[in-house]
Motif scaffolding. Structure first.
Motif, PDB file in Angstrom:
ATOM      1  N   THR A 192       0.851  -1.181   0.000  1.00 24.55           N
ATOM      2  CA  THR A 192       0.000   0.000   0.000  1.00 24.55           C
ATOM      3  C   THR A 192       0.890   1.234   0.000  1.00 24.55           C
ATOM      4  O   THR A 192       2.093   1.143   0.297  1.00 24.55           O
ATOM      5  N   SER A 193       0.331   2.370  -0.335  1.00 23.16           N
ATOM      6  CA  SER A 193       1.065   3.637  -0.330  1.00 23.16           C
ATOM      7  C   SER A 193       0.311   4.628   0.545  1.00 23.16           C
ATOM      8  O   SER A 193      -0.919   4.752   0.445  1.00 23.16           O
ATOM      9  N   LEU A 194       1.052   5.317   1.372  1.00 24.72           N
ATOM     10  CA  LEU A 194       0.459   6.298   2.283  1.00 24.72           C
ATOM     11  C   LEU A 194       0.770   7.707   1.793  1.00 24.72           C
ATOM     12  O   LEU A 194       1.938   8.060   1.619  1.00 24.72           O
ATOM     13  N   PHE A 195      -0.253   8.500   1.558  1.00 27.25           N
ATOM     14  CA  PHE A 195      -0.103   9.932   1.275  1.00 27.25           C
ATOM     15  C   PHE A 195      -0.375  10.669   2.580  1.00 27.25           C
ATOM     16  O   PHE A 195      -1.411  10.448   3.216  1.00 27.25           O
ATOM     17  N   ALA A 196       0.546  11.551   2.966  1.00 25.75           N
ATOM     18  CA  ALA A 196       0.411  12.236   4.256  1.00 25.75           C
ATOM     19  C   ALA A 196       0.765  13.704   4.117  1.00 25.75           C
ATOM     20  O   ALA A 196       1.620  14.090   3.311  1.00 25.75           O
ATOM     21  N   ALA A 197       0.088  14.523   4.935  1.00 27.68           N
ATOM     22  CA  ALA A 197       0.349  15.966   5.002  1.00 27.68           C
ATOM     23  C   ALA A 197       0.532  16.337   6.471  1.00 27.68           C
ATOM     24  O   ALA A 197      -0.386  16.148   7.277  1.00 27.68           O
ATOM     25  N   LEU A 198       1.693  16.861   6.792  1.00 25.98           N
ATOM     26  CA  LEU A 198       2.027  17.235   8.166  1.00 25.98           C
ATOM     27  C   LEU A 198       1.903  18.739   8.337  1.00 25.98           C
ATOM     28  O   LEU A 198       2.552  19.510   7.616  1.00 25.98           O
ATOM     29  N   ASP A 199       1.092  19.165   9.288  1.00 30.96           N
ATOM     30  CA  ASP A 199       0.968  20.583   9.629  1.00 30.96           C
ATOM     31  C   ASP A 199       2.143  20.950  10.527  1.00 30.96           C
ATOM     32  O   ASP A 199       2.247  20.462  11.658  1.00 30.96           O
ATOM     33  N   ILE A 200       3.046  21.805  10.055  1.00 35.53           N
ATOM     34  CA  ILE A 200       4.265  22.091  10.815  1.00 35.53           C
ATOM     35  C   ILE A 200       3.973  22.893  12.076  1.00 35.53           C
ATOM     36  O   ILE A 200       4.787  22.897  13.004  1.00 35.53           O
ATOM     37  N   ALA A 201       2.834  23.557  12.145  1.00 33.33           N
ATOM     38  CA  ALA A 201       2.518  24.377  13.314  1.00 33.33           C
ATOM     39  C   ALA A 201       1.971  23.553  14.464  1.00 33.33           C
ATOM     40  O   ALA A 201       2.239  23.840  15.630  1.00 33.33           O
ATOM     41  N   GLY A 219      -3.766  11.852   6.553  1.00 31.18           N
ATOM     42  CA  GLY A 219      -3.230  10.773   5.748  1.00 31.18           C
ATOM     43  C   GLY A 219      -4.308   9.908   5.128  1.00 31.18           C
ATOM     44  O   GLY A 219      -5.437   9.833   5.633  1.00 31.18           O
ATOM     45  N   LYS A 220      -3.951   9.243   4.023  1.00 38.75           N
ATOM     46  CA  LYS A 220      -4.862   8.320   3.364  1.00 38.75           C
ATOM     47  C   LYS A 220      -4.037   7.281   2.611  1.00 38.75           C
ATOM     48  O   LYS A 220      -3.028   7.616   1.985  1.00 38.75           O
ATOM     49  N   CYS A 221      -4.469   6.023   2.674  1.00 41.41           N
ATOM     50  CA  CYS A 221      -3.762   4.927   2.017  1.00 41.41           C
ATOM     51  C   CYS A 221      -4.404   4.635   0.657  1.00 41.41           C
ATOM     52  O   CYS A 221      -5.633   4.685   0.503  1.00 41.41           O
ATOM     53  N   TYR A 222      -3.567   4.330  -0.328  1.00 49.42           N
ATOM     54  CA  TYR A 222      -4.021   3.979  -1.668  1.00 49.42           C
ATOM     55  C   TYR A 222      -3.285   2.726  -2.126  1.00 49.42           C
ATOM     56  O   TYR A 222      -2.122   2.515  -1.775  1.00 49.42           O
ATOM     57  N   ARG A 223      -3.964   1.924  -2.941  1.00 47.48           N
ATOM     58  CA  ARG A 223      -3.338   0.707  -3.438  1.00 47.48           C
ATOM     59  C   ARG A 223      -2.406   0.991  -4.618  1.00 47.48           C
ATOM     60  O   ARG A 223      -1.534   0.171  -4.930  1.00 47.48           O
ATOM     61  N   ARG A 224      -2.589   2.135  -5.272  1.00 50.33           N
ATOM     62  CA  ARG A 224      -1.702   2.525  -6.370  1.00 50.33           C
ATOM     63  C   ARG A 224      -1.123   3.896  -6.088  1.00 50.33           C
ATOM     64  O   ARG A 224      -1.591   4.619  -5.211  1.00 50.33           O
TER      65      ARG A 224
END
Length: 348
Positions: A191-200, A206-211
């Motif tokens: 699986t692949s994880l797309f993530a966005a971190l708020d630096i503040a 995050g959300k997981c995708y198979r492609r």
């Protein structure tokens, strides 16, 4: 002597004893104030009276004289740094001991004294991006002085996360025994994880995708757009992966002018703070986990994100752009200098 932070702690402590005694205080009072014994105070008071400041130093300690001369130590260090053994890439303490005629323990002590570890090596990759300086200053500026009324998100993908299960049951940790697991495993997909971190805030979306394509990245951008208040500008820190620069993504960004992209230099993913969060995810949830399906792996990742967001803690960026660029320059210079003599020798 008492104020200098770099002096030996024992010397500073003895100096404080003398300063307290100079006020006419008794040994017992000085000992109580400095949390030591009256015997210790009396010892250093008498030593100072007899010998002055020189008496506060350590006297020569008993022990056998050193049998290894400076020339032998220099030879060991020189061979370790400048030569390689036949049939091997680096020295071991036994190999170098056999070569020099010294004992293995002597070689080990010399290596420890000079901080030499031939058995270890680290990897590195210097960025060749022509816009390295501009990109470093841009991204570090976002971290140290983020814009007002805006959100700074570090976005990236952790692709090809494998769902692995061990071929035999894991033996749990017990008193006096480490956790044990088999070296072989069974793959159940990725699986692949797309993530966005708020630096503040340290909060992670995050959300997981198979492609792992621009279509999935676009879907994740829509997820970010739905989660961020519409009156805020959004600054995204991204790497140079191809899915971030397709025509599909470009058209999506043209319709949303509040989004501003900041690309890290090539081979400089360490500038993206979400990479540090990925390291925590790997260390605490994935590396030692056993997952019998991709769904089970994705559930574990979502649980980690949920727990992280219950008490988020942002990373604290400490180095300025000038410090980072100076460090890169020093490393590049020392790397070039280490290979210049060899190049000159080959040319001759």
């Amino acid at each position: 002597m008492a104020r200098q932070s770099r002096s030996a702690r024992s010397a500073a402590f003895r100096a404080r004893i003398i300063l307290e005694c100079s006020a006419g205080t008794s040994n017992a009072a000085v000992a109580a104030k400095l949390r030591t014994t009256g015997f210790t105070v009396g010892l250093w008071r008498n030593r100072f009276i007899r010998e002055g400041v020189a008496g506060l130093g350590d006297e020569p300690r008993p022990g056998a004289p050193r049998e290894i001369g400076d020339e032998q130590v220099e030879r060991v260090v020189q061979m370790t740094l400048e030569k390689a053994p036949k049939g091997a890439t680096h020295w071991s303490s036994r190999m170098l001991a056999a070569k020099t005629g010294l004992s293995q323990s002597t070689i080990s002590r010399i290596w420890r004294a000079f901080g030499l570890k031939p058995h270890r090596a680290e990897g590195f990759q210097l960025s060749s991006d022509p816009l390295l300086i501009d990109k470093v200053r841009d991204i570090v500026g976002l971290y140290l002085d983020p814009p007002h009324h805006a959100l700074v998100l570090c976005v990236d993908e952790k692709s090809q996360i494998q769902a692995l299960s061990r071929t035999q049951p894991v033996l749990p940790m017990r008193v006096g025994q480490l956790e044990r697991r088999t070296h072989d495993y069974t793959r159940h997909g990725v699986t692949s994880l797309f993530a966005a971190l708020d630096i503040a805030t340290g909060n992670v979306l995050g959300k997981c995708y198979r492609r792992h394509r621009s279509v999935e990245f676009l879907d994740f951008l829509n997820k970010i757009d739905a989660a961020v208040p519409g009156d805020l500008d959004v600054h995204l820190v991204l790497d140079n992966y191809g899915t971030h620069k397709t025509k599909l993504i470009h058209r999506w960004l043209l319709k949303r002018p509040r989004y501003h992209l900041h690309f890290t230099p090539t081979h400089a993913s360490w500038l993206n703070q979400v990479e540090r969060w990925f390291a925590l995810l790997t260390e605490r949830q994935i590396k030692r986990g056993s997952h019998r399906s991709v769904q089970e792996l994705e559930d574990a990742i979502r649980e980690f994100i949920k727990i992280n967001n219950q008490q988020p803690k942002p990373f604290r960026w400490t180095k300025s752009a000038d410090q980072i660029l100076a460090s890169i320059a020093r490393f590049a210079t020392s790397t070039l200098a280490a290979h210049t003599p060899a190049v000159c020798t080959r040319n001759q």
